[in-house]
Design an enzyme around this catalytic site. Structure first.
Site, PDB file in Angstrom:
ATOM      1  CB  THR A  15      -0.919  -0.001   1.243  1.00  0.00           C
ATOM      2  OG1 THR A  15      -1.781  -1.119   1.145  1.00  0.00           O
ATOM      3  CG2 THR A  15      -1.748   1.258   1.327  1.00  0.00           C
ATOM      4  CD  GLN A 280      -8.067 -22.556  17.066  1.00  0.00           C
ATOM      5  OE1 GLN A 280      -9.160 -22.034  17.151  1.00  0.00           O
ATOM      6  NE2 GLN A 280      -7.876 -23.643  16.367  1.00  0.00           N
TER       7      GLN A 280
HETATM    8  N1  ASN Z   1      -2.725  -5.237   0.331  1.00  0.00           N
HETATM    9  C1  ASN Z   1      -1.631  -4.460   0.842  1.00  0.00           C
HETATM   10  C2  ASN Z   1      -0.383  -5.320   0.768  1.00  0.00           C
HETATM   11  O1  ASN Z   1      -0.142  -6.117   1.639  1.00  0.00           O
HETATM   12  C3  ASN Z   1      -1.915  -4.022   2.252  1.00  0.00           C
HETATM   13  C4  ASN Z   1      -0.955  -3.017   2.841  1.00  0.00           C
HETATM   14  O2  ASN Z   1       0.185  -2.902   2.443  1.00  0.00           O
HETATM   15  N2  ASN Z   1      -1.377  -2.256   3.847  1.00  0.00           N
HETATM   16  O3  ASN Z   1       0.355  -5.233  -0.189  1.00  0.00           O
END
Ligand code: ASN
Length: 343
Positions: A15, A280
């Site tokens: 992200t 878990q």
């Molecule tokens: N979907 C993203 C990833 O893991 C989530 C993130 O980076 N916050 O690449």
């Protein structure tokens, strides 16, 4: 070595470097130069920052052992020229990758800090800048001419953790990670406060750095739940070429005592499949033999995962299989802490 510490930023995606595709409305990775443009602050840091990027940055849900090999190869090729490494990575599988690298990089004498963000770097409210800038600062810290941190860590939202102790706990909060069974190695407030007693470096500093690139992914995870059917266990254990089954048990490592369940596992173990008991629960440890519901697992030679995370258990299994640890030693080696991943 240069007077100012040299840090290599390795951009894999996530992200942190994504933008919205206005056609589809989805977030997707964009190129690294774009990302760097958003952080002019990097110029002010008291270290030399160089960077290298995956040719095609990925959402970390597409992470795989092949990419881990790509990252460790970058670190290996640049190991002598840099004082520390910061891996920009999506948060979704960051704990898996940090765990994997902790095993693949043996006798690491330099920091490898994983970080990323919940919001893209271009977003006004982004958490990316603090995560990235502090990670670089941590990676560049020296003590008596040596890197202060000498292990694979994960830095997120003001906390530095041992990477192989972490798990992603929240998809919404900036505080996305937790290390339920091991305290943070540092906290970032007005000052960066390190808890050096929790560092791993003591055991590795004198030995030669070694990179392992064989990860054998013939592993599976089975999470128990009340009502689990025999055919589910049979199907998983019948998986072609399965070598390790990580069993996510209840509480302190407990499981049903039903005959079909114990017999199924027993036969698999006798056939050479390693079965690992991991709880878990988010925190705490397996304690086989504490309850009647785990005694049978103990008797059939199920491996004690102690307080390891599922992420670390999976990647440790891949690493041990990849290094061809012999069948009769596998249990003993798995139950030994190799990189501080278990007590
Ligand atoms: N979907 C993203 C990833 O893991 C989530 C993130 O980076 N916050 O690449």
């Amino acid at each position: 070595m240069s007077a100012r510490p040299a840090i290599l930023l390795i951009y894999t995606g996530g992200t942190i470097g994504m933008v919205k595709d206005y056609g589809t409305g989805y977030l997707k990775p964009f190129n690294f130069e774009e990302l760097l443009r958003h952080i002019p602050e990097l110029e002010q840091l008291d270290c030399e920052v160089s960077s290298i990027s995956f040719e095609k940055p990925i959402d970390s849900s597409n992470m795989s052992p092949q990419y881990w090999v790509e990252i460790v190869t970058i670190i290996e090729d640049n190991y002598s020229r840099f004082d520390g490494f910061v891996v920009l990575h999506g948060s979704d599988t960051m704990s898996y990758s940090a765990s994997a690298l902790s095993f693949m990089l043996e006798n690491l004498g330099k920091p490898v800090i994983f970080t990323g963000s919940q919001l893209p770097i271009g977003d006004l409210r982004t958490d990316a800048k603090e995560n990235l800038i502090t990670s670089i600062q941590i990676a560049s810290l020296q003590k008596n001419g040596m890197p202060l941190v000498q292990e694979v860590c994960l830095y997120f939202e003001y906390k530095l953790y041992r990477g192989n102790r972490t798990t992603k706990k929240n998809a919404e909060h900036f505080e996305a990670f937790d290390s339920p069974n091991y305290p943070p190695l540092a906290e970032s407030g007005v000052h960066l406060k390190f808890q050096e007693t929790y560092f791993w470096k003591i055991r590795t500093s004198k030995k030669k750095f070694k990179v392992h690139k064989n990860m054998d992914a013939n592993v599976a995870v089975l999470r128990l739940f009340p009502g689990i059917q025999k055919q589910v266990l049979t199907a998983v254990l019948g998986t072609h070429n399965l070598k390790v089954l990580i069993l996510e048990t209840y509480g302190a490592g407990n499981a049903p005592v039903a005959d079909w369940f114990i017999k199924g596992l027993d036969q698999a173990i006798k056939k050479g499949i390693h079965v690992v008991n991991v709880t878990q629960c988010l925190g705490g440890s397996v304690a086989m033999g504490h309850y009647e519901t785990s005694e049978k697992l103990l008797n059939i030679q199920v491996i004690d995962g102690k307080d390891i995370t599922v992420e670390a258990a999976i990647t440790k299994a891949m690493y041990l299989l990849g290094n061809q640890v012999s069948n009769h030693l596998f249990k003993t080696v798995f139950e030994t802490s190799l990189r501080g991943e278990m007590h």
